[in-house]
Scaffold this motif. Sequence first.
Motif, PDB file in Angstrom:
ATOM      1  N   THR A  92      17.843  11.768 -59.130  1.00 55.59           N
ATOM      2  CA  THR A  92      18.218  12.786 -58.142  1.00 55.59           C
ATOM      3  C   THR A  92      19.353  12.288 -57.253  1.00 55.59           C
ATOM      4  OG1 THR A  92      16.017  13.789 -58.076  1.00 55.59           O
ATOM      5  CG2 THR A  92      17.391  14.054 -56.118  1.00 55.59           C
TER       6      THR A  92
ATOM      7  N   HIS B  32      22.737  12.033 -59.202  1.00 55.21           N
ATOM      8  CA  HIS B  32      23.353  13.345 -59.423  1.00 55.21           C
ATOM      9  C   HIS B  32      23.856  13.953 -58.119  1.00 55.21           C
ATOM     10  CE1 HIS B  32      22.788  13.829 -63.702  1.00 55.21           C
ATOM     11  NE2 HIS B  32      21.533  13.440 -63.602  1.00 55.21           N
ATOM     12  N   ALA B  33      23.125  13.740 -57.029  1.00 56.85           N
ATOM     13  CA  ALA B  33      23.581  14.238 -55.730  1.00 56.85           C
ATOM     14  C   ALA B  33      24.902  13.590 -55.340  1.00 56.85           C
ATOM     15  CB  ALA B  33      22.522  13.955 -54.664  1.00 56.85           C
TER      16      ALA B  33
ATOM     17  N   LYS C 151      27.805  14.762 -57.849  1.00 57.79           N
ATOM     18  CA  LYS C 151      28.196  16.166 -57.642  1.00 57.79           C
ATOM     19  C   LYS C 151      28.946  16.317 -56.320  1.00 57.79           C
ATOM     20  CE  LYS C 151      26.676  20.956 -57.412  1.00 57.79           C
ATOM     21  NZ  LYS C 151      25.555  21.931 -57.498  1.00 57.79           N
ATOM     22  N   ALA C 152      28.459  15.657 -55.268  1.00 52.65           N
ATOM     23  CA  ALA C 152      29.178  15.693 -53.993  1.00 52.65           C
ATOM     24  C   ALA C 152      30.571  15.101 -54.164  1.00 52.65           C
ATOM     25  CB  ALA C 152      28.397  14.924 -52.929  1.00 52.65           C
TER      26      ALA C 152
ATOM     27  N   ILE D  52      25.639  19.573 -50.176  1.00 49.77           N
ATOM     28  CA  ILE D  52      25.228  19.309 -51.563  1.00 49.77           C
ATOM     29  C   ILE D  52      24.117  18.259 -51.601  1.00 49.77           C
ATOM     30  CG2 ILE D  52      25.984  18.268 -53.740  1.00 49.77           C
ATOM     31  CD1 ILE D  52      28.732  19.579 -53.193  1.00 49.77           C
ATOM     32  N   ILE D  53      24.304  17.162 -50.894  1.00 43.33           N
ATOM     33  CA  ILE D  53      23.326  16.070 -50.945  1.00 43.33           C
ATOM     34  C   ILE D  53      21.993  16.496 -50.341  1.00 43.33           C
ATOM     35  CG2 ILE D  53      22.802  13.738 -50.129  1.00 43.33           C
ATOM     36  CD1 ILE D  53      25.895  13.256 -50.185  1.00 43.33           C
TER      37      ILE D  53
ATOM     38  N   ASP E 206      20.780  19.469 -50.090  1.00 42.59           N
ATOM     39  CA  ASP E 206      20.140  20.432 -50.991  1.00 42.59           C
ATOM     40  C   ASP E 206      19.432  19.717 -52.138  1.00 42.59           C
ATOM     41  OD1 ASP E 206      19.721  23.192 -52.102  1.00 42.59           O
ATOM     42  OD2 ASP E 206      20.962  22.347 -53.710  1.00 42.59           O
ATOM     43  N   TYR E 207      20.109  18.753 -52.763  1.00 43.95           N
ATOM     44  CA  TYR E 207      19.503  18.000 -53.854  1.00 43.95           C
ATOM     45  C   TYR E 207      18.244  17.269 -53.392  1.00 43.95           C
ATOM     46  CZ  TYR E 207      22.390  18.112 -58.088  1.00 43.95           C
ATOM     47  OH  TYR E 207      22.990  18.476 -59.260  1.00 43.95           O
ATOM     48  N   LEU E 208      18.339  16.590 -52.272  1.00 40.93           N
ATOM     49  CA  LEU E 208      17.214  15.776 -51.810  1.00 40.93           C
ATOM     50  C   LEU E 208      16.039  16.647 -51.377  1.00 40.93           C
ATOM     51  CD1 LEU E 208      19.070  12.975 -49.808  1.00 40.93           C
ATOM     52  CD2 LEU E 208      18.274  12.926 -52.180  1.00 40.93           C
TER      53      LEU E 208
ATOM     54  N   ASN F 146      14.182  18.097 -54.478  1.00 41.24           N
ATOM     55  CA  ASN F 146      13.572  17.160 -55.423  1.00 41.24           C
ATOM     56  C   ASN F 146      12.699  16.080 -54.792  1.00 41.24           C
ATOM     57  OD1 ASN F 146      14.861  17.854 -58.203  1.00 41.24           O
ATOM     58  ND2 ASN F 146      16.582  17.900 -56.767  1.00 41.24           N
TER      59      ASN F 146
END
Length: 260
Positions: free
Chosen positions: A4, A7-8, A11-12, A45-46, A48-50, A53
């Motif tokens: 996670t 990918h965070a 993507k960021a 972005i970060i 949201d990912y964290l 997940n």
Amino acid sequence: MLTTVLHAATKAGREISKIYRSEIGVEYKADLSPITKADRKGHAIIVDYLKRNTDIPILSEEGANIPYETRADWSEYWLIDPLDGTKEFINRNGEFTVNIALIRGGLPVLGVVYAPVKQWLYIGIEGEGAWRLELENHQLPADWNSVGNKLPLQHSNKGKYTIVGSRSHASKETDEYITKLEALHTNLDFISMGSSLKICLVAEGKADLYPRLAPTMEWDTAAGDAIARAAGCKVIQYGTGEPLRYNKENLLNPWFIVQR
């Protein structure tokens, strides 16, 4: 959880790179430090990912107004700097990073630092080690721990004592400290670098020492600190030799030294 974070970060980094190549959109905070569209985009972005997940609380430079009374109860939390080296970003020299760290018991146990322009990805895990990868098109290989280089790498300046220092935040105290080192090391080399890449260069073995005798915040150092420790380096307070601690009431770091 590590997947996670990776990918965070990538993507960021991809989205930050798009802004880097277009209109940066510089504004200034109350303390007159710069902030850009990329800082905000990376943060969104970060986070949201964290949040999607993990159930672990988050502290970010762009959301640092969480009271200490709340943070003091956290046994672990994510500490992020979505764009470390905003001045390097504005100057377009490529020396900025995305930083994500997991803090547990006041110490960094996992760290990811991604330099989007250079596409360098550093990973550090307590008890497992540290790695450096060079990505293409911001894509993370499935077998990253087998294709990545285990840190530290072979020192590139054998016979020289190499110091890495800030490109944008030099201080009189740091200059004086380096002058003292020149008297001890006849073959001294110096590298200027921005953001948390300075810590990563020591972890990588390309530098022997990074003295930071100037202000930093906890989110500036946490991810690099985790990587350096996992690579067998010391990240210690200047003058006391104690490790840096995180989730203090005052999020300002003391002066510190990173050394092999």
